[in-house]
Scaffold this active site. Structure first.
Site, PDB file in Angstrom:
ATOM      1  N   HIS A  76       0.872  -1.202  -0.032  1.00  0.00           N
ATOM      2  CA  HIS A  76      -0.160   0.106  -0.062  1.00  0.00           C
ATOM      3  C   HIS A  76       0.943   1.265  -0.143  1.00  0.00           C
ATOM      4  O   HIS A  76       1.897   1.306   0.848  1.00  0.00           O
ATOM      5  CB  HIS A  76      -0.935  -0.095   1.095  1.00  0.00           C
TER       6      HIS A  76
ATOM      7  N   ASP B 123     -15.543   2.649   7.030  1.00  0.00           N
ATOM      8  CA  ASP B 123     -14.390   3.505   6.794  1.00  0.00           C
ATOM      9  C   ASP B 123     -14.686   4.172   5.399  1.00  0.00           C
ATOM     10  O   ASP B 123     -14.335   5.249   5.347  1.00  0.00           O
ATOM     11  CB  ASP B 123     -13.132   2.394   6.318  1.00  0.00           C
TER      12      ASP B 123
ATOM     13  N   ARG C  99     -14.180  12.541   6.342  1.00  0.00           N
ATOM     14  CA  ARG C  99     -12.911  13.455   6.353  1.00  0.00           C
ATOM     15  C   ARG C  99     -12.719  14.269   5.368  1.00  0.00           C
ATOM     16  O   ARG C  99     -12.007  15.340   5.371  1.00  0.00           O
ATOM     17  CB  ARG C  99     -11.942  12.176   6.574  1.00  0.00           C
TER      18      ARG C  99
ATOM     19  N   SER D 187      -7.831   3.639   8.771  1.00  0.00           N
ATOM     20  CA  SER D 187      -8.500   3.788   7.672  1.00  0.00           C
ATOM     21  C   SER D 187      -7.851   2.640   6.638  1.00  0.00           C
ATOM     22  O   SER D 187      -8.215   1.681   6.113  1.00  0.00           O
ATOM     23  CB  SER D 187      -8.541   5.001   6.838  1.00  0.00           C
TER      24      SER D 187
ATOM     25  N   LYS E 203      -8.814  -1.729   5.646  1.00  0.00           N
ATOM     26  CA  LYS E 203      -8.993  -2.425   4.429  1.00  0.00           C
ATOM     27  C   LYS E 203      -8.102  -3.496   4.183  1.00  0.00           C
ATOM     28  O   LYS E 203      -8.436  -4.505   3.413  1.00  0.00           O
ATOM     29  CB  LYS E 203      -8.751  -1.335   3.373  1.00  0.00           C
TER      30      LYS E 203
END
Ligand code: URA
Length: 443
Positions: free
Chosen positions: A82, A161, A168, A183, A187
């Protein structure tokens, strides 16, 4: 306990218990909370922060607000990467097939571009027909068959989320370390991973430009992974200038394919190899980073990585001829204009936010989630910081759909490029490697 009580407690610097976070995420996913109260709570968190237990509880609640991609039956390691987001960051497109070609399953769940950053899903969707909206069942079967699926966050994964992130984004509370960490990890842990590699960007083009904040974000996510027996390794990487030459969508796919063919810009290749080596070690396919790198280089050199990409594109409905002739398959810009140096000197800066905002202004990025992306527009930036240039040298090419779009691109490059007399300091591509064992520098 009402949401108003939680807002007041957080406002005054108190903490929210695990049970309260669980109820909050349950109600958030069910859509029964008032947006204005959630927004107020977010702002209180932004200023007051959250402790480690609160961050775990929020993440756990968001994780369990939806379903998981259950891959626990696979015998091979399951590792994802990520990136916290940047400009010109097309690494996922190369890394996922490359690592899968080396025997580690990569259930890669990516996001869309927002703000100044690009998104892997938008880039992939510039391949005609490519479908990133696979159901969890289809994605799971594809990972089993091909070792990789490239998908987006469906409504089924961490729906709490999804709602919180949208709020947000609308309330200026994205840049809070515990919120970002919870967050992302809600995931990633829904992919039933055996390991996760994080590319935490630092510098002007990162969501958190300061090195200290990037380090804290990495450590927070590593601690969250550890609580769920998911080892996490983070590389802190430079986002003080765009990554690679292509910045946009279709042009980044083209650059990714060039890299999968054993070419591509050296920074893109090197970062792919460094992240990939970590993934192979975490996935149990190599004992050392050196061995892992050798396997990755072989898969780039012998065509295995490109063939894996072709298989994924085909499986997800895309036109596989993109692998052979990307220019013929990908939408091309109507206009290409050179951007040239206005003076002799050395390139001191290519400011990535200005580049990213320029792509959005040209129609290649998103200001809101509903915007439609034009895949053909963007930039090819050839002159990197430190390059000596003469007046009239080509620094970049603007890829636009019409003259007005090209003018917006030119204005963005005017803001991004600084050419001066003194060479800038050389920046390391990877400044830190962080794992549960600690922080290493000097990479
Ligand atoms: N990406 C996410 O998924 N969440 C964040 O909060 C920031 C980046």
């Amino acid at each position: 306990m009402t949401l108003r009580d939680l807002i007041e407690r957080k406002r005054d610097g108190g903490r929210i218990t695990a049970d309260e976070w669980r109820d909050f995420t349950r109600d958030l996913a069910a859509g029964t909370l008032a947006d204005y109260q959630v927004s107020a709570l977010l702002m209180a968190i932004f200023f007051r922060g959250m402790d480690d237990d609160e961050t775990v509880a929020l993440m756990d609640g968001m994780l369990h607000s939806g379903r998981s991609l259950d891959l626990r039956h696979l015998v091979v390691g399951r590792v994802d990467k990520h990136s916290t987001g940047g400009v010109g960051d097309k690494i996922s497109l190369i890394l996922a097939p490359l690592v899968a070609a080396c025997g580690v399953a990569v259930p890669m769940m990516s996001g869309r571009g927002l703000g100044h950053t690009g998104g892997t899903l938008d880039k992939l969707e510039s391949i005609p027909g490519f479908d990133t909206r696979l159901s969890l069942e289809v994605a799971s079967a594809q990972v089993e068959r091909l070792g990789c699926a490239l998908i987006g966050q469906t409504g089924e994964i961490a729906p709490a989320d999804k709602r919180l992130y949208a709020m947000r984004d609308a309330t200026g509370t994205v840049e809070a370390i515990p919120l970002i960490a919870a967050s992302i990890m809600s995931k990633k842990l829904a992919e039933s991973l055996t390991g996760l590699v994080l590319d935490v960007k630092t510098g002007a083009g990162a969501f958190l430009p300061k090195l200290d904040d990037s380090l804290r974000l990495a450590q927070t996510m590593i601690a969250l992974g550890a609580r769920y027996q998911c080892p996490v390794v983070a590389l802190l990487t430079d986002m003080e200038s765009p990554l690679g030459e292509a910045c946009g969508n279709a042009n980044e796919v083209e650059e990714s394919i060039a890299t999968l063919k054993n070419g591509g810009p050296s920074d893109v290749r090197e970062l792919t190899l460094r992240l990939g080596a970590e993934m192979l070690v975490l996935g149990g396919a190599a004992a050392t980073l050196g061995e892992a790198r050798g396997r990755l280089e072989t898969a780039l050199g012998n065509g295995a990585a490109l063939e894996k990409f072709r298989d994924i594109v085909t499986a997800q409905g895309g036109d596989p001829r993109v692998c052979d002739d990307p220019v013929a398959v990908l939408r091309q810009p109507a206009i290409r204009e050179s951007y040239r140096a206005a003076r002799d000197g050395v390139v001191q800066r290519v400011e990535p936010r200005a580049v990213g905002r320029g792509i959005t202004a040209m129609g290649g990025g998103r200001s809101t989630m509903d915007d439609v992306v034009d895949p053909s527009v963007g930039f090819r930036i050839f002159a990197r910081p430190g390059r000596a240039v003469r007046v009239g040298d080509e620094l970049a090419v603007i890829e636009a759909r019409d003259a007005d779009c090209a003018a917006r691109g030119r204005a963005a490059l005017d803001a991004a490029f600084t050419v001066g007399d003194v060479a800038p300091p050389v920046r390391a591509m990877i400044s830190h490697r962080v794992s549960s064992a600690g922080v290493e520098t000097g990479h």
